[in-house]
Design an enzyme around this catalytic site. Sequence first.
Site, short mmCIF file in Angstrom:
data_model
loop_
_atom_site.label_atom_id
_atom_site.label_comp_id
_atom_site.label_asym_id
_atom_site.label_seq_id
_atom_site.Cartn_x
_atom_site.Cartn_y
_atom_site.Cartn_z
CG ASP A 1 -1.81 -1.22 1.30
OD1 ASP A 1 -2.21 -1.74 0.23
OD2 ASP A 1 -2.09 -1.67 2.43
CD GLU B 1 -9.00 -2.64 -2.17
OE1 GLU B 1 -9.71 -2.84 -1.17
OE2 GLU B 1 -8.00 -3.33 -2.45
O1 FUB Z 1 -3.25 -3.74 2.80
C1 FUB Z 1 -4.57 -3.90 3.24
C2 FUB Z 1 -5.54 -3.51 2.16
O2 FUB Z 1 -5.26 -4.23 0.98
C3 FUB Z 1 -5.47 -2.07 1.70
O3 FUB Z 1 -6.07 -1.16 2.56
C4 FUB Z 1 -6.12 -2.19 0.38
O4 FUB Z 1 -5.95 -1.08 -0.45
C5 FUB Z 1 -5.46 -3.43 -0.16
O5 FUB Z 1 -4.21 -3.15 -0.73
#
Ligand code: FUB
Length: 467
Positions: A38, A209
Amino acid sequence: MSVRRWVAAACGVITAVAAVATPALAANPIITAIYTADPAPLVVGNTMYIYAGRDEAPTGTSNFVMREWHVLSSTDANTWTDNGAKANIATFPWAGADAWAGEVEPRNGKYYWYTSINGNGAGWMDIGVAVGNSPLGPFTDAKGGPLISDSTANSSGLNIDPTVFVDDDGQAYMYWGGYWGPRAVKLASDMINTVGSVITPQGLTNYWEAPWMFKRNGLYYMMYAANDTSGCVTNSNYACQRYATATNPLGPWTHRGIVLGQVSSTTNHAGAVEFNGQWYLVYHTADAPGGGNFRRSVAVDKMYFNADGTIQKVIPTVGGGSSSGTNLATSATASTSYVSSWENLSAINNGGTPANSQDRSNLAYGNWPQQGTHWIEYQWPTAQSINKSSVYWFDDNQGIDLPAGCQVQYWNGSAYVAVPGQSSCGVSGNTENVITFNTVSTTRLRLSITSRSGYSTGVLEWKAFQA
Ligand code: FUB
């Protein structure tokens, strides 16, 4: 948590006695001592910082274990330093787990770190904000509670992945949200309170997302993870990065295309930044040795704009370039468990450069109508040291489809065994899937390919790189 694509298993790693450990590859992934995910880039002066979560999930497990965020830095976008964990779950006394994606935004000499974190109150993920006096902190909780939670009116179905942007007029905006639920809100000038209602931005086609907002030449850009199979990914367990533009920071947005296709990890989370006159895309993959969907690693590649402001699709590089190194395949003798009489095994090492997964101009290997697990193999008269491989899959949009999975194996003198420390064996179409592993010394390398139910598999080019 039961998110479909977060449940996909990471590649298992089988220990092999004849393996020789090698140092981590240079270039991508940029850090291999720990797993990082991330990434959120920020340029301050002559330094690019990357704020990233740390993946600590053990091999073979299928849930995130994320407790802290690290800050990586570089002055040339090439050599990276891990400055260590600069925030963790304990930074937020009101939270208890899940240090997920965040982003740092500077304002008035302070650095505000917006993060996804599991609060101890009702609901699941919240957005918290910490503040520090320098890009490296120290950071402390800025608010004493969440900025956004499940009790925020019109909040997202999953309150994660904040991206914060301060416009030229001083107005700050925050976008966030998972589960196909993007949200946006204005921030007060103190950067720790919202102003007005939470809105649902329009036009972010197939949003899943991980939004990332920036402005270039007066145009607003929103990059985000999508997981549709209409040109984005081969299987909605995975995600790509789409982007949209707008002339107003709150939209409406117009979808423009794909910045980054499917990578080796199921999640796809990216940020973009200009540094020393060059734009960079910062993202994560499962490409580090031993990597997987919950053991991800940050990568950096150059990103280019066309004259009309659209973004050229980024081709991920691994280990200094997806095609870099000496390809030993062209000097190998190929064999296979099965090849269709009208296809050509010689396709796999004839040095062709496919334009896409349907491009058979340099021949194609296929095993229709066979299904299940088949293999292709290279043999050399003397032992070769190999630590990287790449495969370009053939997909004829008929009986041959992208595979369900694959595994690189080598002959250890008495049996075929999995190469040690293998990164995810990518099954993306229209790209060179690069697979790294600890160096093996062998006369035979094998690619074991498992088909999707109802389909056969094929390969346009398979490379094996000298360590
Ligand atoms: O790393 C945890 C979660 O996975 C993140 O918040 C999302 O964007 C995905 O990458």
